[in-house]
Design a protein around this motif. Structure first.
Motif, mmCIF file in Angstrom:
data_model
loop_
_atom_site.group_PDB
_atom_site.id
_atom_site.type_symbol
_atom_site.label_atom_id
_atom_site.label_comp_id
_atom_site.label_asym_id
_atom_site.label_seq_id
_atom_site.Cartn_x
_atom_site.Cartn_y
_atom_site.Cartn_z
ATOM 1 N N ASN A 117 0.825 -1.080 -0.007
ATOM 2 C CA ASN A 117 -0.074 0.110 0.038
ATOM 3 C C ASN A 117 0.893 1.207 -0.167
ATOM 4 N N ASN A 118 1.968 1.221 0.453
ATOM 5 C CA ASN A 118 2.832 2.376 0.671
ATOM 6 C C ASN A 118 3.939 2.433 -0.422
ATOM 7 N N LEU A 119 3.902 1.567 -1.286
ATOM 8 C CA LEU A 119 5.168 1.465 -2.156
ATOM 9 C C LEU A 119 5.420 2.958 -3.068
ATOM 10 N N VAL A 120 6.653 3.185 -3.033
ATOM 11 C CA VAL A 120 7.064 4.569 -3.769
ATOM 12 C C VAL A 120 8.026 4.032 -4.786
ATOM 13 N N ALA A 121 8.798 3.415 -4.695
ATOM 14 C CA ALA A 121 9.705 2.878 -5.770
ATOM 15 C C ALA A 121 9.931 1.460 -5.831
ATOM 16 N N LEU A 122 9.833 1.137 -7.208
ATOM 17 C CA LEU A 122 10.085 -0.301 -7.193
ATOM 18 C C LEU A 122 10.983 -0.626 -8.576
ATOM 19 N N ASN A 123 12.166 -1.289 -8.152
ATOM 20 C CA ASN A 123 13.149 -1.499 -9.343
ATOM 21 C C ASN A 123 13.404 -2.875 -9.471
ATOM 22 N N ALA A 124 13.003 -3.674 -10.751
ATOM 23 C CA ALA A 124 12.862 -4.871 -11.029
ATOM 24 C C ALA A 124 13.819 -5.306 -12.119
ATOM 25 N N SER A 125 14.445 -4.202 -12.602
ATOM 26 C CA SER A 125 15.189 -4.503 -13.678
ATOM 27 C C SER A 125 16.224 -5.335 -13.869
ATOM 28 N N ASN A 126 16.489 -5.672 -14.877
ATOM 29 C CA ASN A 126 17.898 -6.677 -15.305
ATOM 30 C C ASN A 126 17.800 -7.966 -14.697
ATOM 31 N N ASN A 127 16.237 -8.521 -14.869
ATOM 32 C CA ASN A 127 15.957 -9.870 -14.625
ATOM 33 C C ASN A 127 15.461 -10.746 -15.605
ATOM 34 N N SER A 128 14.657 -11.652 -15.553
ATOM 35 C CA SER A 128 14.224 -12.384 -16.463
ATOM 36 C C SER A 128 12.616 -12.634 -16.367
ATOM 37 N N PHE A 129 11.985 -11.558 -15.885
ATOM 38 C CA PHE A 129 10.414 -11.661 -15.482
ATOM 39 C C PHE A 129 9.745 -11.614 -17.067
ATOM 40 N N ILE A 130 8.688 -12.441 -17.022
ATOM 41 C CA ILE A 130 7.734 -12.334 -18.143
ATOM 42 C C ILE A 130 6.334 -11.919 -18.077
ATOM 43 N N GLY A 131 5.547 -11.820 -18.985
ATOM 44 C CA GLY A 131 4.187 -11.350 -18.712
ATOM 45 C C GLY A 131 3.996 -9.874 -18.964
ATOM 46 N N GLN A 132 3.024 -9.413 -18.169
ATOM 47 C CA GLN A 132 2.619 -7.883 -18.666
ATOM 48 C C GLN A 132 2.978 -7.079 -17.158
ATOM 49 N N ILE A 133 2.964 -5.865 -17.506
ATOM 50 C CA ILE A 133 3.230 -4.964 -16.387
ATOM 51 C C ILE A 133 2.295 -5.202 -15.143
ATOM 52 N N PRO A 134 2.462 -5.252 -14.093
ATOM 53 C CA PRO A 134 1.298 -5.210 -12.949
ATOM 54 C C PRO A 134 0.638 -3.868 -12.929
ATOM 55 N N SER A 135 -0.786 -3.952 -13.368
ATOM 56 C CA SER A 135 -1.522 -2.720 -13.609
ATOM 57 C C SER A 135 -2.096 -2.150 -12.455
ATOM 58 N N SER A 136 -1.984 -2.607 -11.074
ATOM 59 C CA SER A 136 -2.621 -2.311 -10.005
ATOM 60 C C SER A 136 -1.743 -1.429 -9.099
ATOM 61 N N PRO A 192 0.006 -1.236 -20.128
ATOM 62 C CA PRO A 192 -1.272 -0.829 -19.645
ATOM 63 C C PRO A 192 -1.744 0.438 -19.719
ATOM 64 N N SER A 193 -2.996 0.747 -19.775
ATOM 65 C CA SER A 193 -3.367 2.105 -19.805
ATOM 66 C C SER A 193 -3.648 2.648 -18.353
ATOM 67 N N ASP A 194 -3.563 1.717 -17.335
ATOM 68 C CA ASP A 194 -3.707 2.089 -16.185
ATOM 69 C C ASP A 194 -2.796 2.783 -15.435
ATOM 70 N N ILE A 195 -1.573 2.831 -16.124
ATOM 71 C CA ILE A 195 -0.487 3.562 -15.779
ATOM 72 C C ILE A 195 -0.840 4.887 -15.855
ATOM 73 N N GLY A 196 -1.781 5.353 -16.687
ATOM 74 C CA GLY A 196 -2.009 6.787 -16.582
ATOM 75 C C GLY A 196 -2.926 7.420 -15.214
ATOM 76 N N ASN A 197 -3.011 6.448 -14.444
ATOM 77 C CA ASN A 197 -3.669 6.912 -13.228
ATOM 78 C C ASN A 197 -2.523 7.046 -12.149
ATOM 79 N N CYS A 198 -1.503 6.904 -12.593
ATOM 80 C CA CYS A 198 -0.164 7.154 -11.488
ATOM 81 C C CYS A 198 0.138 8.810 -11.499
ATOM 82 N N SER A 199 -0.763 9.389 -10.578
ATOM 83 C CA SER A 199 -0.709 10.820 -10.829
ATOM 84 C C SER A 199 0.640 11.356 -10.059
ATOM 85 N N MET A 200 1.312 10.557 -9.297
ATOM 86 C CA MET A 200 2.708 10.731 -8.717
ATOM 87 C C MET A 200 3.897 10.113 -9.361
ATOM 88 N N LEU A 201 3.558 9.441 -10.598
ATOM 89 C CA LEU A 201 4.638 8.845 -11.276
ATOM 90 C C LEU A 201 5.671 9.579 -11.905
#
Length: 688
Positions: free
Chosen positions: A180-199, A222-231
């Motif tokens: 709920n309080n996440l401000v920054a997520l860095n998951a770069s340089n791995n081998s994740f697959i699938g889509q960007i989490p939109s929530s 995902p278009s939901d990223i547009g809801n990130c008013s603080m991004l």
């Protein structure tokens, strides 16, 4: 240093003489009784230490019986509870004990830049009741991240950095919903697959930084990223994203850094969308499939510092409004179909520019005079366009230039160009090839300068005259080595190296910057000056396809670092110096199509060269040739044409070794095979 403590024993022979002294002594004694970490938390740390297969020397500090608040990497709060575990770059090996999550006062856990492995115990760390910052980047954690179904309304975690590991599988979307309080997520340089989490933004209204670059994410953004008013930062480069940028994305009006290079994104950049991102500082969409014009509204991005739109299908003229981006430092538009006269851009207002890269486009006209007001330029690349005219004396203002590439245009007056550039003391790379056609290079032995030049290329110009001895004065040539990150193979040693020609190097950990002189495919005459042997650091010398005569200078044997020597397709006579077999690093050698005679040297690297290195010299004998030295008959010249053989030499030797420092993209590299002005530019970039 531990604080000094008064003795607190009740049997002390000296009692306080007044109430104030008694009160002071009582406070100090109570403080000293709690001046140590809690035993239970000490046990957790020792359990973590015991689980390591390599502790990096921590055991010297982490000793039972001592105050764990004084241990290396540990800080405690006022209640003597462990608040921070800061063990970055400590050479730790092994697995993480999930019991660290039971430290109820722990705010920050940093184990980055170690060699920790196994699965990451999300449960207990991410779901900790206290941890605010969790950084385990640059380790060897692997496997899929588990989904957490813990029902909790408040997780204090604000910063999660799991970048540069070996994680696989889909990113846990359920876990994202409870951060709920996440401000920054860095998951770069791995081998994740699938889509960007939109929530992320829905559940974390303060979410500001998302870096998913260098993975295997796919699908649409995902278009939901547009809801990130603080991004503020959104990075997804080097993945498999497809489709256009959703219009809703541009509703994230707080964005300062938008980066999706090296994907399969397409569509056009819409004026109405771009103008919404007024706070944008970095826009990086290079190596995609965007088409259309560069929007005029780009000029309203007053804070823009870096614009990377290279390697797309953009066309048309540059908007004159670009001159309004007065904070711009990097302008990267290479490998597109852009055209027109750059004179329409007022570069005088772009005085902060440090890098301009317009490689492989259709720009024409002369270099605009206003560009010489960009006195902070360190790199200017205009190769493979349709520029013409002479270099202006105002170019003398660009004294900060370290990299200049103007090859394969239609510039004239090479003598003037060299006299202007010779005093550029910072210049390390100079690429002039494919210009100054059929001009005469003056053999002016008084010319000096170029004291820091590391790479000089003037091939393919059909120049005439004798080779100038000033080339032998470039005595400060060096061979630096680029170090790359072992996990990502991204160059990390030279700022902006991506511009200089190697965006990233696949399947290699190291890449050399070759010290090279390439004056192939000209019309130089006369003898090869023996003074060239003064360039001790030279590792590649290409004098092929000229009209050099006389013997091969024995002094070349002093160039002990030579890796490639190409003297083919000249008029050289005499024997091949025997001493060349002492060049222990020589891996490519070609003297074909000359008039050499005598025995081919043996021993050393000469035992590794095949017949193609010597063909077209009917008087040569021995070595790999079927013409033995005791035979009276000479082999006839090969029937294949000089041009065909020359192409084999150039493509088989020169292109395979030559271009590691800024030249790779200049001469050879395209993301797709593309025809430009009837010239086929071959892609070696994806093969490297």
């Amino acid at each position: 240093m531990r604080p000094f403590h008064f003795p607190c024993s009740r049997s002390s022979s000296k009692l306080p003489t007044d109430l104030l002294g008694f009160a002071l002594l009582t406070v100090l004694c109570l403080a000293s009784s709690t001046d140590s970490c809690i035993d239970q938390e000490k046990s957790v740390l020792l359990q973590f230490l015991a689980g390591l297969s390599g502790d990096g020397g921590l055991s010297a500090s982490w000793r039972n019986g001592t105050n764990c608040c004084t241990w290396e990497g540990i800080t405690c709060n006022a209640d003597m509870r462990i608040a921070d575990i800061l063990l970055a770059s400590k050479a730790l090996e092994g697995q993480i004990s999930p019991s660290l999550g039971s430290l109820t006062g722990l705010l920050q856990l940093n184990l980055s830049h170690n060699s920790l492995s196994g699965e990451l115990p999300l449960e207990g760390l991410v779901s900790s009741s206290s941890i605010v910052v969790l950084d385990v980047s640059f380790n060897h954690f692997s496997g899929a991240l588990q989904e957490l179904f813990i029902q909790s309304t408040i997780w204090p975690l604000q910063v999660l950095n799991i970048s540069s590991n070996l994680f696989t599988g889909k990113f846990p979307t359920t876990t994202c919903k409870v951060m709920n309080n996440l401000v920054a997520l860095n998951a770069s340089n791995n081998s994740f697959i699938g889509q960007i989490p939109s929530s992320l933004c829905i559940n974390s209204p303060s979410f500001g930084v998302l870096d998913l670059s260098s993975n295997q994410f796919g699908g649409s953004i995902p278009s939901d990223i547009g809801n990130c008013s603080m991004l503020r930062v959104l990075k997804g480069g080097r993945n498999n994203f497809k489709g256009p940028l959703p219009d809703e994305l541009f509703n994230a009006s707080s964005l300062e850094h938008l980066s999706f290079p090296n994907n399969d994104l397409n569509g056009v950049l819409d004026d109405a969308n771009i103008i919404k991102l007024s706070k944008l500082s970095i826009l990086d969409l290079q190596q995609n499939i965007f088409s259309g014009n560069i929007p005029k509204s780009i000029g309203q991005l007053k804070r823009l510092k870096e614009l990377h739109l290279g390697e797309n299908y953009l066309y048309g003229e540059l908007p004159s409004t670009l001159g309004n981006c007065t904070n711009l430092k990097i302008l990267d538009l290479k490998i597109n179909y852009l055209s027109g006269d750059l004179g329409k851009i007022n570069f005088s207002s772009l005085s902060n520019l440090m890098i301009i890269d317009l490689l492989v486009n259709n720009f024409n006209g002369t270099i605009p005079e206003s560009i010489y007001d960009c006195t902070n330029l360190i790199a200017l690349r205009l190769s493979w366009n349709k520029f013409h005219g002479e270099f202006s004396h105002r170019m003398d203002r660009l004294r900060s230039l370290s990299f200049l590439s103007v090859g394969w245009n239609d510039f004239t007056n090479i003598t003037k160009a060299l006299y202007i550039l010779k005093s550029f003391s910072n210049l390390k790379t100079l690429l002039l090839g494919g210009n100054f056609n059929h001009e005469t290079l003056l053999a002016d032995e008084t010319m000096d300068g170029f004291e820091n030049l590391q790479y000089l290329e003037i091939s393919g110009s059909s120049l005439h005259g004798k080779i100038s001895l000033w080339l032998s004065k470039l005595t400060k040539l060096k061979i630096p080595m680029l170090k790359s990150d072992k996990r990502t193979n991204l160059d990390v040693s030279v700022p902006n190296m991506r511009f200089y020609g190697i965006p990233f190097i696949k399947n290699r950990q190291y890449q050399y910057i070759h010290t090279t002189i390439n004056i192939a495919k000209n019309g130089f005459t006369g003898a090869i000056p023996p003074e060239i042997s003064q360039l001790k650091a030279l590792d590649m010398l290409n004098l092929s396809f000229n009209s050099f005569s006389g013997e091969i200078p024995q002094a070349i044997c002093n160039l002990t670092k030579l890796v490639m020597l190409d003297l083919s397709n000249n008029n050289l006579t005499g024997t091949i110096p025997l001493e060349l077999n002492k060049l222990n690093f020589l891996s490519a050698f070609n003297v074909s199509n000359n008039d050499l005679e005598g025995a081919i040297p043996t021993g050393g690297q000469f035992d590794t060269f095949d017949n193609s290195s010597f063909t077209g010299n009917p008087k040569l004998c021995g070595g790999m040739l079927s013409h033995h030295c005791n035979s009276a008959r000479a082999l006839p010249s090969p029937t294949s044409s000089t041009d065909q053989f020359g192409d084999k030499v150039i493509f088989g030797i020169t292109f395979g070794l030559f271009f590691a420092y800024g030249v790779l993209l200049d001469q050879m590299v395209l993301k797709r095979l593309r025809s430009l002005q009837g010239i086929l530019i071959y892609q070696l970039y994806e093969q490297s």
